[in-house]
Scaffold this motif. Sequence first.
Motif, PDB file in Angstrom:
ATOM      1  N   HIS A  32       0.840  -1.189   0.075  1.00 14.14           N
ATOM      2  CA  HIS A  32       0.009   0.102   0.123  1.00 14.14           C
ATOM      3  C   HIS A  32       0.949   1.301  -0.030  1.00 14.14           C
ATOM      4  O   HIS A  32       0.180   2.409  -0.134  1.00 14.14           O
ATOM      5  CB  HIS A  32      -0.934   0.073   1.251  1.00 14.14           C
ATOM      6  CG  HIS A  32      -2.056  -1.028   1.368  1.00 14.14           C
ATOM      7  ND1 HIS A  32      -2.569  -1.349  -0.177  1.00 14.14           N
ATOM      8  CD2 HIS A  32      -2.721  -1.815   2.213  1.00 14.14           C
ATOM      9  CE1 HIS A  32      -3.531  -2.268   0.205  1.00 14.14           C
ATOM     10  NE2 HIS A  32      -3.500  -2.596   1.597  1.00 14.14           N
ATOM     11  N   ASP A  53       0.084   3.752  -2.625  1.00 14.82           N
ATOM     12  CA  ASP A  53      -1.171   4.396  -2.273  1.00 14.82           C
ATOM     13  C   ASP A  53      -0.871   5.606  -1.433  1.00 14.82           C
ATOM     14  O   ASP A  53      -1.352   6.900  -1.794  1.00 14.82           O
ATOM     15  CB  ASP A  53      -2.291   3.351  -1.654  1.00 14.82           C
ATOM     16  CG  ASP A  53      -2.480   2.373  -2.732  1.00 14.82           C
ATOM     17  OD1 ASP A  53      -2.380   2.718  -3.979  1.00 14.82           O
ATOM     18  OD2 ASP A  53      -2.993   1.403  -2.201  1.00 14.82           O
ATOM     19  N   GLN A  81       0.807   8.205  -3.272  1.00 14.98           N
ATOM     20  CA  GLN A  81      -0.097   9.221  -4.041  1.00 14.98           C
ATOM     21  C   GLN A  81      -0.953  10.043  -3.240  1.00 14.98           C
ATOM     22  O   GLN A  81      -1.483  11.075  -3.778  1.00 14.98           O
ATOM     23  CB  GLN A  81      -1.239   7.982  -5.054  1.00 14.98           C
ATOM     24  CG  GLN A  81      -2.025   8.391  -6.016  1.00 14.98           C
ATOM     25  CD  GLN A  81      -0.899   9.066  -7.230  1.00 14.98           C
ATOM     26  OE1 GLN A  81      -0.010   8.347  -7.682  1.00 14.98           O
ATOM     27  NE2 GLN A  81      -1.099  10.330  -7.611  1.00 14.98           N
TER      28      GLN A  81
END
Length: 468
Positions: free
Chosen positions: A400, A403, A406
Motif C-alpha cells: 500500500h 497508495d 499518491q
Amino acid sequence: MKSAVETVGPTRAKLTVEVPFEELKPSLDAAYKRIAQQITIPGFRKGKVPPMIIDKQVGRGTVLDEAINNALPQFYVEALRENELEPLAQPEIDITKLEDNETLEFTAEVDVKPEIEVPDYEGLETTVDDVTVTEEDVAEQVQALRERFGSLKDVERASADKDFVTIDLVARQDGETVEGAEVSGMSYQVGRGGMLDGLDEALTGMSAGETTTFSSQLVGGDLIGQEVEVEVTVTGVKEQELPELDDDFAQTASEFDTVAELEADVRTRLERGKRLEQAAAARDAVLEKLLDLVEVPLPETMVTDELNARRQNIEQQLMQAGMTMEAYLDSEEQTIDEFEADLEKRVRDAVAAQFVLDTIAKKEQVGVDQQELTQHIMRRAQQSGQDPQEFANHMVEHNHIPDMVQEVVRGKALALLVESATVTDESGAVLDLKNLQADGSIGEPAVEGEGDAEGASESAEQDENATS
C-alpha cells in the motif's frame, strides 16, 4: 517486442503485443527446469530430465503454457511503459497468436487514466462563510469545563433533567428477558439520550426506589429494531454541583489567573477551530470550482468498485453503532433512492477529483521525499488509532506504500491549487490559507523550503477529506 495501442473509449485502451520467440526463451528454459524438478523419469536424475523427454512425457503445450503465463506480466508492463499508459484495474488478456519457435501475440484491454485538459487554475475565485464565534459559543465551552470539575451529591427528590441517576434496567420480549439487555447499578445522566428511546422521559420525575416500564426498540444485538418492554428502577438520584465561575476556578481548571483570560483563550481556540473548518470548506470550494470547468470521463468499473466499497463501509459502521439502514435513513430524512443517488454523486466527484489532482501533480512535477511519506504514514496511523510501526509494516506487507505516496502527491497538488486561488469570506476578506498552521493559527510566511514536509503531510490528509 512490438506493441500498439488502440483507444477503445475515453478510459479504456487495447494493447496489441507481438513477442519474438527468442524473447520468450528465458521463460521457456525456466519452465523446463521447474517441470524437470516435478516429474520422475526412469534413467534420469530429478531435475536433469532433458527438454525433449519432457516434451514427450508432459507435452510441449504444457511447457509453453507455463512459460507464457510467467512471461506475460513482464511483457504487459513493458507495453504499458512503451505506450505511457496508467492502468486502473487488472487487464483482460487474450492470446491471439502462438506459433511455436516463431512468435507470440496477445491483446490486453484495460481501464486507463483518462487524458484530461485541465484549464488554467491560477486565480480561481470562490467564497466561504465568515469565521464567527458568538458569546453563546464561548459560554457553552466554559460550561462544559465547569461540568468536568463538577461534583455529585445525593438528593432526596425526584430526578430532573441533567441529574445523574443510578438505575437497574431489563428489557423483555413476550415476558422473556432479552439476552444482553440487562444492566444493574449503571450511572446515567437524565436527558443525555443515545441509549433507549423513551428512557429519558421515563426517568424524569422518578425517585429512588421507584420502578416503571415503557416500550422501546432495541438499538443493538440480534433483535435490533424489535419492540421490547423495558423495566427501569431508580436506586439513587444525584445532583451535579458546578464550581463558581470565578478567578479561583480559572486557576484550578487552567493555566490562567482570571476568568477573563480563560474566556479569551476559549475564544481563541474556537476561532482557530472554525478557521480550520473554513479552510476545509475553501479546499472543497476551490476543487469543486475547478471540477465544474473540466470534463472528466470516468471508468464505470472503477466507479462501481468504489461505490460498493463505500456502501460496505457504511453498512459496517452502522452495524458497529447498532443501527439499521432504515433507522439511519430515517435520521437523515432520506429515502433509499436519495441515499444511493447522493452516494453515487460523491463517489463520482471523488474519482474525478483524483484524476484532476493527478494531472496537476504531473504538470507541476510534484514529488515526495522520504520524510514527507513517513510523516503522512504516522498521521494516518494516528487517525486509525494504530501503532505507527505496525501500521507502516502493514502498508509495506500489503503493497500500500504506492497508495500512500499518491495521497501525499494529491495533497500537495491540492495545496498548490488552493494557494493559487483567491478565496474570500462573506465579509470580503481574503483568506491566508498558505500560512495556516495545523492548530488553526496564522503563521509567518515560511522561508522557502522550510516546513514543506509537514505541509505536504497535512495536505494529503486534507486531499483525502476533500475528495471523499
